[in-house]
Design a protein around this motif. Structure first.
Motif, PDB file in Angstrom:
ATOM      1  N   ASP A   2       2.855  -9.286  22.392  1.00 51.93           N
ATOM      2  CA  ASP A   2       2.980 -10.487  21.566  1.00 51.93           C
ATOM      3  C   ASP A   2       3.590 -10.085  20.226  1.00 51.93           C
ATOM      4  OD1 ASP A   2       1.722 -12.043  23.480  1.00 51.93           O
ATOM      5  OD2 ASP A   2      -0.252 -11.753  22.622  1.00 51.93           O
ATOM      6  N   GLN A   4       5.009 -11.692  16.258  1.00 53.23           N
ATOM      7  CA  GLN A   4       5.004 -12.802  15.304  1.00 53.23           C
ATOM      8  C   GLN A   4       5.785 -12.355  14.084  1.00 53.23           C
ATOM      9  OE1 GLN A   4       1.287 -14.929  14.558  1.00 53.23           O
ATOM     10  NE2 GLN A   4       1.532 -14.433  12.401  1.00 53.23           N
ATOM     11  N   ARG A  65       6.955 -16.999  16.978  1.00 48.39           N
ATOM     12  CA  ARG A  65       6.069 -16.268  17.880  1.00 48.39           C
ATOM     13  C   ARG A  65       6.724 -16.161  19.246  1.00 48.39           C
ATOM     14  NH1 ARG A  65       2.420 -19.564  15.032  1.00 48.39           N
ATOM     15  NH2 ARG A  65       0.803 -18.368  14.007  1.00 48.39           N
ATOM     16  N   GLN A  67       6.689 -13.518  23.206  1.00 45.52           N
ATOM     17  CA  GLN A  67       6.107 -12.463  24.022  1.00 45.52           C
ATOM     18  C   GLN A  67       7.213 -11.738  24.781  1.00 45.52           C
ATOM     19  OE1 GLN A  67       3.573 -14.790  26.527  1.00 45.52           O
ATOM     20  NE2 GLN A  67       1.795 -14.480  25.211  1.00 45.52           N
TER      21      GLN A  67
END
Length: 83
Positions: A2, A4, A65, A67
């Protein structure tokens, strides 16, 4: 994986406007990259990552954000030139 990324803006309203405009631009970019990936399979990892991207405003920050799966990361690394 992940990830951000926060980008400071001038104020809360600016972050909200950027998130809205960015979401529209992101949808257009997703379609464009998906179309290009039909011609070049090396772009498939980019399509997978683009599907996960989300933009939002948090106070005066624009937040991106997304992934990356280990499988997608492996595909990206395989396509890197070894010079």
């Amino acid at each position: 994986i992940d990830f951000q990324i926060g980008v400071p803006t001038k104020d809360d309203e600016g972050a909200t406007q950027l998130a809205g405009a960015g979401t529209i631009a992101l949808a257009l970019a997703r379609a464009q990259i998906a179309e290009q990936a039909k011609k070049d399979e090396r772009l498939a990892p980019a399509v997978e990552i683009m599907k996960t991207l989300r933009l939002s405003a948090q106070g005066s920050n624009l937040v991106v954000r997304g992934q990356i799966t280990f499988e997608t990361l492996g595909k990206i690394l395989q396509n890197l030139p070894l010079n």
